[in-house]
Write a protein that holds these residues in place. Structure first.
Motif, PDB file in Angstrom:
ATOM      1  N   GLN A 154      37.058  25.733  38.140  1.00  0.00           N
ATOM      2  CA  GLN A 154      36.692  24.709  39.236  1.00  0.00           C
ATOM      3  C   GLN A 154      35.514  24.639  39.585  1.00  0.00           C
ATOM      4  OE1 GLN A 154      39.487  25.574  42.553  1.00  0.00           O
ATOM      5  NE2 GLN A 154      38.497  23.818  43.647  1.00  0.00           N
ATOM      6  N   ALA A 155      34.914  23.528  39.476  1.00  0.00           N
ATOM      7  CA  ALA A 155      33.491  23.486  40.199  1.00  0.00           C
ATOM      8  C   ALA A 155      33.424  23.387  41.736  1.00  0.00           C
ATOM      9  CB  ALA A 155      32.968  21.927  39.398  1.00  0.00           C
ATOM     10  N   PRO A 156      32.206  23.611  42.092  1.00  0.00           N
ATOM     11  CA  PRO A 156      32.028  23.668  43.665  1.00  0.00           C
ATOM     12  C   PRO A 156      32.731  22.146  44.263  1.00  0.00           C
ATOM     13  CG  PRO A 156      30.353  24.418  42.841  1.00  0.00           C
ATOM     14  CD  PRO A 156      31.042  24.018  41.611  1.00  0.00           C
ATOM     15  N   GLY A 157      32.404  21.118  43.482  1.00  0.00           N
ATOM     16  CA  GLY A 157      32.975  19.742  43.923  1.00  0.00           C
ATOM     17  C   GLY A 157      34.375  19.684  43.870  1.00  0.00           C
ATOM     18  N   GLY A 158      35.243  20.669  43.529  1.00  0.00           N
ATOM     19  CA  GLY A 158      36.662  20.570  43.496  1.00  0.00           C
ATOM     20  C   GLY A 158      37.307  20.275  42.201  1.00  0.00           C
ATOM     21  N   VAL A 161      28.939  41.776  48.208  1.00  0.00           N
ATOM     22  CA  VAL A 161      28.544  41.037  49.301  1.00  0.00           C
ATOM     23  C   VAL A 161      29.256  39.650  49.431  1.00  0.00           C
ATOM     24  CG1 VAL A 161      26.376  39.764  50.191  1.00  0.00           C
ATOM     25  CG2 VAL A 161      26.126  41.883  49.062  1.00  0.00           C
ATOM     26  N   PRO A 162      30.098  39.437  50.506  1.00  0.00           N
ATOM     27  CA  PRO A 162      30.980  38.324  50.422  1.00  0.00           C
ATOM     28  C   PRO A 162      30.091  36.848  50.356  1.00  0.00           C
ATOM     29  CG  PRO A 162      30.847  39.243  52.513  1.00  0.00           C
ATOM     30  CD  PRO A 162      30.059  40.197  51.708  1.00  0.00           C
ATOM     31  N   GLU A 163      30.332  36.032  49.866  1.00  0.00           N
ATOM     32  CA  GLU A 163      29.486  34.694  49.466  1.00  0.00           C
ATOM     33  C   GLU A 163      30.531  33.391  49.697  1.00  0.00           C
ATOM     34  OE1 GLU A 163      26.349  34.074  50.091  1.00  0.00           O
ATOM     35  OE2 GLU A 163      25.493  35.977  49.697  1.00  0.00           O
ATOM     36  N   PHE A 164      30.192  32.252  49.765  1.00  0.00           N
ATOM     37  CA  PHE A 164      31.089  31.306  49.694  1.00  0.00           C
ATOM     38  C   PHE A 164      30.199  29.968  49.125  1.00  0.00           C
ATOM     39  CE2 PHE A 164      30.101  30.951  53.915  1.00  0.00           C
ATOM     40  CZ  PHE A 164      29.849  29.414  54.413  1.00  0.00           C
ATOM     41  N   ILE A 165      30.853  29.086  48.561  1.00  0.00           N
ATOM     42  CA  ILE A 165      30.254  27.793  48.370  1.00  0.00           C
ATOM     43  C   ILE A 165      31.009  26.639  49.253  1.00  0.00           C
ATOM     44  CG2 ILE A 165      29.683  26.059  46.821  1.00  0.00           C
ATOM     45  CD1 ILE A 165      29.269  28.321  44.821  1.00  0.00           C
ATOM     46  N   GLU A 166      30.454  25.933  49.802  1.00  0.00           N
ATOM     47  CA  GLU A 166      30.878  24.652  50.599  1.00  0.00           C
ATOM     48  C   GLU A 166      30.597  23.300  50.029  1.00  0.00           C
ATOM     49  OE1 GLU A 166      31.814  22.964  54.947  1.00  0.00           O
ATOM     50  OE2 GLU A 166      30.674  24.758  54.708  1.00  0.00           O
ATOM     51  N   LEU A 195      34.851  27.629  48.461  1.00  0.00           N
ATOM     52  CA  LEU A 195      34.993  28.584  47.346  1.00  0.00           C
ATOM     53  C   LEU A 195      34.520  30.090  47.523  1.00  0.00           C
ATOM     54  CD1 LEU A 195      34.349  25.903  44.795  1.00  0.00           C
ATOM     55  CD2 LEU A 195      36.656  26.672  45.311  1.00  0.00           C
ATOM     56  N   PRO A 196      35.518  30.887  48.248  1.00  0.00           N
ATOM     57  CA  PRO A 196      34.774  32.298  48.311  1.00  0.00           C
ATOM     58  C   PRO A 196      34.611  33.064  47.019  1.00  0.00           C
ATOM     59  CG  PRO A 196      37.040  32.309  48.883  1.00  0.00           C
ATOM     60  CD  PRO A 196      36.878  30.668  48.391  1.00  0.00           C
TER      61      PRO A 196
END
Length: 126
Positions: free
Chosen positions: A57-61, A89-94, A101-102
């Motif tokens: 899954q790409a960040p764009g969905g 380290v927790p991260e996410f892409i919005e 996307l965590p």
């Protein structure tokens, strides 16, 4: 150790044209393993490693399905083990639509190279 089918041909082509052995290294949280690309190809050709369909899954969905080969670490060699653990380290892409996307990112840590990996590096340099 994972190799995408779409990368296998180009990597083997580059290896042949450059005359340099390609190795795939997979680093996990506390240890790492490697395998020569030619050996991975032999395992696939012999039917010891079967293809798997994986959805990405790409960040764009959007999603794509790709064929990958999961090489069991028993077929490879030890690259190393952690001598100090990384921090998780927790991260996410919005994305632009607000989908989140965590994921977890490793920060710090160190890896002590195994004698087996050093031997492979020396052998490749000949």
């Amino acid at each position: 150790m994972i190799i995408k089918d779409e990368d296998l041909g180009p990597l083997l082509g580059w290896q042949d044209s450059a005359g340099i052995a390609v190795h795939v290294w997979q680093i996990f949280f506390d240890r790492a393993y490697g395998i020569a690309l030619s050996e991975a190809k032999r395992l696939v050709d012999a039917g010891l490693i079967e293809p798997t369909r994986q959805v990405f899954q790409a960040p764009g969905g959007s999603t794509t399905t790709k064929v990958i080969y999961k090489i069991y670490y028993q077929y490879g060699y030890r690259v190393g083990e952690s001598s100090s653990e990384p921090t998780l380290v927790p991260e996410f892409i919005e994305d632009k639509n607000g989908h989140i996307l965590p994921y977890v990112r490793f920060e710090g840590g160190s890896l002590q190279l195994a004698d087996e990996a050093l031997a492979e590096i020396r052998k490749a340099g000949r």
